[in-house]
Design a protein around this motif. Structure first.
Motif, PDB file in Angstrom:
ATOM      1  N   HIS A  71      28.371  42.598 -17.035  1.00 13.01           N
ATOM      2  CA  HIS A  71      28.897  41.820 -15.862  1.00 13.01           C
ATOM      3  C   HIS A  71      30.341  41.675 -15.846  1.00 13.01           C
ATOM      4  O   HIS A  71      31.016  42.236 -16.563  1.00 13.01           O
ATOM      5  N   HIS A  73      33.425  40.453 -16.378  1.00 11.98           N
ATOM      6  CA  HIS A  73      34.328  39.723 -17.139  1.00 11.98           C
ATOM      7  C   HIS A  73      35.097  40.636 -17.617  1.00 11.98           C
ATOM      8  O   HIS A  73      34.784  41.862 -18.197  1.00 11.98           O
ATOM      9  N   ASP A  75      36.307  41.253 -20.413  1.00 12.66           N
ATOM     10  CA  ASP A  75      36.276  41.964 -21.848  1.00 12.66           C
ATOM     11  C   ASP A  75      34.878  42.866 -21.713  1.00 12.66           C
ATOM     12  O   ASP A  75      34.692  43.695 -22.719  1.00 12.66           O
ATOM     13  N   HIS A  76      34.320  43.057 -20.590  1.00 13.15           N
ATOM     14  CA  HIS A  76      33.107  43.821 -20.435  1.00 13.15           C
ATOM     15  C   HIS A  76      33.456  44.858 -19.348  1.00 13.15           C
ATOM     16  O   HIS A  76      32.796  46.098 -19.748  1.00 13.15           O
ATOM     17  N   HIS A 172      25.140  32.947 -17.369  1.00 19.79           N
ATOM     18  CA  HIS A 172      26.463  33.061 -17.818  1.00 19.79           C
ATOM     19  C   HIS A 172      27.563  33.574 -16.746  1.00 19.79           C
ATOM     20  O   HIS A 172      28.618  32.769 -16.403  1.00 19.79           O
ATOM     21  N   ASP A 191      26.404  39.102 -22.632  1.00 17.20           N
ATOM     22  CA  ASP A 191      26.798  37.520 -23.091  1.00 17.20           C
ATOM     23  C   ASP A 191      25.497  36.870 -22.943  1.00 17.20           C
ATOM     24  O   ASP A 191      25.636  35.477 -22.952  1.00 17.20           O
TER      25      ASP A 191
HETATM   26 ZN   LIG Z   1      31.407  37.194 -20.113  1.00 22.62          ZN
END
Ligand SMILES: [Zn+2]
Length: 322
Positions: A71, A73, A75-76, A172, A191
């Motif tokens: 996804h 985000h 950190d991903h 999420h 997540d």
């Molecule tokens: Zn996330």
């Protein structure tokens, strides 16, 4: 730190400047190279740690030929663009993820939506300005990238002798997907399923009809009966009991929903006021934002259930029982 977690699968744990402290990147080593599932943030220390980790198994960033993202985000997907520049890796993501990247290109519009929404939900202008600054800062931890291929939910993907499916698991985020290696019983859960916490849920301001909590619960149901023996999450250690974890997360949201309803019963409140009843008043700017989001997703479900309603009061939205 790199750990072999299954045959040809490794987990690399990279640093993260938030409360979670770390993010896991999963790699699948195959005949021709390395496939990466999520990337970690684009920040100092992350890239060198990835390089060092790969080196310990005789691989390098140049060997990364594909990047699969759960996804959008930071950190991903933070390092996807940077890795692609070096190795020419193909970046795969869901079609919704690609749309979200497009939406966020219009930063002015995104900020306008953030300001309007969070002021309506009860934050002060000062808090919202701080929040916008923070979100802008986080954005720097994503090296800009384009999606090369949108993943098909009906297709099976093969890397060497391993085959996996793409599971749409919105909740999420609206674009969240998991990767499921049916034969090995391995779920890369991103997540969606975490061993120790429930993933933060919040609105997608570009898609007001998205119901994060409803979607999240449905996405739990959609995967609960899969033959999963190992779960590799993006935060926390690998674990095994998918059904048990899903039950715990359902129970958590049931309790949280009851608390939100009890708070609204007292008197009409903004989302922010309800969030203070549940999460306390002593939160930092970013935690206020997360707490407000978590509260909001419950309020909109209570409206759907006919238990509460919302009305405008000046610039704010108030919630009261029906
Ligand atoms: Zn996330």
């Amino acid at each position: 730190m790199i750990k072999e977690i299954a045959e040809n699968f490794y987990m690399i744990t990279l640093p993260m400047p938030f409360r979670l402290k770390h993010v896991n990147v999963i790699i699948l080593v195959h005949d021709k190279g390395v496939a990466l599932f999520d990337t970690g943030l684009n920040m100092s220390g992350s890239f060198s740690k990835l390089e060092d980790s790969l080196e310990t198994i005789g691989k390098s960033v140049h060997d990364i030929d594909s990047i699969f993202i759960t996804h959008h985000h930071v950190d991903h997907c933070g390092m996807a663009g940077k890795i692609k520049e070096i190795s020419g890796a193909v970046i795969y993501m869901s079609e919704t993820g690609r749309q979200i990247i497009e939406n966020h290109k219009n930063e002015g519009l995104a900020i306008q939506k953030i300001k309007k929404f969070y002021i309506e939900q009860g934050l002060t202008e000062k808090t919202v300005d701080g929040l916008v600054g923070l979100l802008r800062h986080f954005k720097k931890a994503i090296f800009p990238f384009q999606v090369d291929e949108c993943l098909d939910f009906n297709k099976k993907y093969t890397i060497d002798d391993k085959t996996f499916e793409i599971l749409p698991t919105p909740g999420h985020t609206r674009d969240h997907i998991c990767f499921f290696f049916r034969e090995e019983g391995i779920l890369l859960s991103g997540d969606h399923i975490l061993p120790e916490i429930t993933p933060n849920l919040g609105p997608d301001l570009f898609c007001p009809e998205f119901r994060p909590l409803r979607s999240f619960l449905d996405s739990l149901t959609s995967i609960q009966d899969l033959p999963v023996s190992r779960i590799f999450p993006a935060h926390g250690a690998p674990f095994s009991d998918l059904k048990k974890r899903i039950e715990e997360m359902r129970g958590h949201h049931k309790k949280r929903g009851d608390l939100v309803f009890a708070s609204v019963k007292e008197r009409p409140k903004t989302t922010f006021e309800v969030s203070q009843d549940i999460f306390g008043k002593d939160l930092s700017g970013f935690d206020k934002f997360l707490a407000l989001n978590e509260t909001y997703v419950h309020l909109i479900e209570l409206i759907q259930e006919g238990l509460i309603e919302e009305h405008k009061s000046g610039k704010q939205v108030l919630y009261n029982i029906n």
